[in-house]
Design an enzyme around this catalytic site. Sequence first.
Site, mmCIF file in Angstrom:
data_model
loop_
_atom_site.group_PDB
_atom_site.id
_atom_site.type_symbol
_atom_site.label_atom_id
_atom_site.label_comp_id
_atom_site.label_asym_id
_atom_site.label_seq_id
_atom_site.Cartn_x
_atom_site.Cartn_y
_atom_site.Cartn_z
ATOM 1 N N ARG A 1 -21.810 -1.944 -2.449
ATOM 2 C CA ARG A 1 -21.240 -3.884 -2.372
ATOM 3 C C ARG A 1 -21.894 -4.753 -0.981
ATOM 4 N NH1 ARG A 1 -14.527 -3.553 -1.503
ATOM 5 N NH2 ARG A 1 -15.202 -2.144 0.171
ATOM 6 N N ARG B 1 0.682 -1.495 0.112
ATOM 7 C CA ARG B 1 -0.319 -0.077 0.313
ATOM 8 C C ARG B 1 0.320 0.675 0.125
ATOM 9 N NH1 ARG B 1 -5.332 -2.103 1.117
ATOM 10 N NH2 ARG B 1 -6.816 -1.120 1.380
HETATM 11 P P1 AP5 Z 1 -9.168 -3.952 1.851
HETATM 12 O O1 AP5 Z 1 -9.917 -4.741 2.455
HETATM 13 O O2 AP5 Z 1 -8.265 -3.897 1.058
HETATM 14 O O3 AP5 Z 1 -9.954 -2.453 1.130
HETATM 15 P P2 AP5 Z 1 -9.960 -1.890 -0.497
HETATM 16 O O4 AP5 Z 1 -8.568 -1.794 -0.803
HETATM 17 O O5 AP5 Z 1 -10.141 -0.622 0.224
HETATM 18 O O6 AP5 Z 1 -10.534 -2.808 -0.994
HETATM 19 P P3 AP5 Z 1 -11.270 -2.804 -1.396
HETATM 20 O O7 AP5 Z 1 -11.605 -3.745 -0.619
HETATM 21 O O8 AP5 Z 1 -12.975 -1.532 -0.925
HETATM 22 O O9 AP5 Z 1 -11.698 -2.198 -2.886
HETATM 23 P P4 AP5 Z 1 -11.187 -4.070 -3.836
HETATM 24 O O10 AP5 Z 1 -10.486 -2.809 -4.615
HETATM 25 O O11 AP5 Z 1 -11.059 -5.120 -3.554
HETATM 26 O O12 AP5 Z 1 -13.025 -4.040 -5.246
HETATM 27 P P5 AP5 Z 1 -13.768 -5.505 -5.153
HETATM 28 O O13 AP5 Z 1 -13.698 -6.189 -5.962
HETATM 29 O O14 AP5 Z 1 -14.665 -5.484 -3.105
HETATM 30 O O15 AP5 Z 1 -8.325 -3.448 2.612
HETATM 31 C C1 AP5 Z 1 -9.376 -2.982 4.216
HETATM 32 C C2 AP5 Z 1 -8.512 -2.202 5.194
HETATM 33 O O16 AP5 Z 1 -7.825 -3.073 5.755
HETATM 34 C C3 AP5 Z 1 -7.757 -1.031 4.458
HETATM 35 O O17 AP5 Z 1 -9.175 0.493 4.922
HETATM 36 C C4 AP5 Z 1 -6.849 -0.187 6.019
HETATM 37 O O18 AP5 Z 1 -7.742 -0.209 7.208
HETATM 38 C C5 AP5 Z 1 -6.526 -2.147 6.334
HETATM 39 N N1 AP5 Z 1 -5.388 -2.836 5.444
HETATM 40 C C6 AP5 Z 1 -5.936 -3.923 4.311
HETATM 41 N N2 AP5 Z 1 -4.530 -4.071 3.386
HETATM 42 C C7 AP5 Z 1 -3.185 -3.179 3.945
HETATM 43 C C8 AP5 Z 1 -2.491 -3.006 3.944
HETATM 44 N N3 AP5 Z 1 -1.399 -3.751 3.315
HETATM 45 N N4 AP5 Z 1 -1.874 -2.051 4.908
HETATM 46 C C9 AP5 Z 1 -1.978 -1.614 5.634
HETATM 47 N N5 AP5 Z 1 -3.484 -1.664 6.219
HETATM 48 C C10 AP5 Z 1 -4.456 -2.209 5.229
HETATM 49 O O19 AP5 Z 1 -15.331 -4.356 -5.493
HETATM 50 C C11 AP5 Z 1 -15.986 -2.775 -5.250
HETATM 51 C C12 AP5 Z 1 -17.482 -3.591 -5.625
HETATM 52 O O20 AP5 Z 1 -17.668 -3.188 -6.617
HETATM 53 C C13 AP5 Z 1 -18.312 -4.723 -5.313
HETATM 54 O O21 AP5 Z 1 -19.385 -4.423 -5.246
HETATM 55 C C14 AP5 Z 1 -17.503 -5.487 -6.487
HETATM 56 O O22 AP5 Z 1 -19.101 -6.453 -7.458
HETATM 57 C C15 AP5 Z 1 -17.945 -4.441 -7.769
HETATM 58 N N6 AP5 Z 1 -17.432 -4.324 -8.900
HETATM 59 C C16 AP5 Z 1 -15.725 -4.377 -8.803
HETATM 60 N N7 AP5 Z 1 -15.248 -4.564 -9.991
HETATM 61 C C17 AP5 Z 1 -16.505 -3.766 -11.237
HETATM 62 C C18 AP5 Z 1 -16.752 -4.110 -12.619
HETATM 63 N N8 AP5 Z 1 -16.180 -3.901 -13.433
HETATM 64 N N9 AP5 Z 1 -18.311 -3.316 -13.156
HETATM 65 C C19 AP5 Z 1 -19.094 -3.434 -11.961
HETATM 66 N N10 AP5 Z 1 -18.826 -3.984 -11.211
HETATM 67 C C20 AP5 Z 1 -17.793 -3.852 -10.190
#
Ligand code: AP5
Length: 218
Positions: A127, A88
């Site tokens: 989501r 990150r």
């Molecule tokens: P984490 O779970 O990694 O959250 P994020 O990076 O904020 O990413 P998201 O999971 O929210 O989104 P995503 O890109 O995976 O999207 P998704 O596929 O779900 O981290 C959460 C927390 O943990 C952080 O805030 C931090 O506190 C901590 N953390 C984690 N890693 C860390 C690190 N390395 N260092 C420090 N702290 C850390 O898709 C989202 C939605 O969109 C879904 O509903 C999906 O169905 C939809 N969707 C996806 N793609 C499409 C598309 N192409 N078209 C239409 N809909 C779509």
Amino acid sequence: MKIILLGPPGAGKGTQAKRLAQELSFPHISTGDILRQNVSSGTDLSKEAKNYMDQGALVPDELVTQMVARRLNEPDIRRGFILDGYPRNLSQAESLDRILKNKNTGIDLVVYLDTSESVIIQRLSGRLVCKSCGVNFHIKNMPPKVDMVCDNCGGRLYQRTDDKEETIKTRLEVYKKEVSGLIKYYEVKGKLERLNADEEADIVLNKIIHLATEKAAK
Ligand code: AP5
């Protein structure tokens, strides 16, 4: 093939990593998923991590890197893996390189899922996640066949606590602060490929597979 999926919250890292893991038969390593599993089991690690996660802040590097290093010690990662949510920031990227160097290996491909802010907000606010298997759905974009029930395993769907409007804002700010350094880091190494992740999930998946196949052929 060792792949990193990089991109803002809601870019589809988890969605694509899970599909890619199935397609390529590599493990999917998501730091967010591992942290959430710890929180739901109430482990010692989760007590420290939960507050950061609820606020949308990054969990301290040391803690997350130890967690990743442990996971990368498991035998199933030898052929390859897909990292989602790690690194990150620059410090995590450097730690990851050190961990992999000690195993005489390194990252092959970093895919940057470029996503517009309006799409991010729409995706995160709708989501739904399966409590049992972690598969993602979306109220409008990818609705489950039965309301609040996972198509994959029949588990209950829930809305993540960090998908509240205020927390999404903080997560985006944190992301913006760190991302340019990370992009430069992998660009200089010739590992970074950009994709428009606003497109439909199947289109994005096919493009990632194409990039991975090209890289493997080099
Ligand atoms: P984490 O779970 O990694 O959250 P994020 O990076 O904020 O990413 P998201 O999971 O929210 O989104 P995503 O890109 O995976 O999207 P998704 O596929 O779900 O981290 C959460 C927390 O943990 C952080 O805030 C931090 O506190 C901590 N953390 C984690 N890693 C860390 C690190 N390395 N260092 C420090 N702290 C850390 O898709 C989202 C939605 O969109 C879904 O509903 C999906 O169905 C939809 N969707 C996806 N793609 C499409 C598309 N192409 N078209 C239409 N809909 C779509």
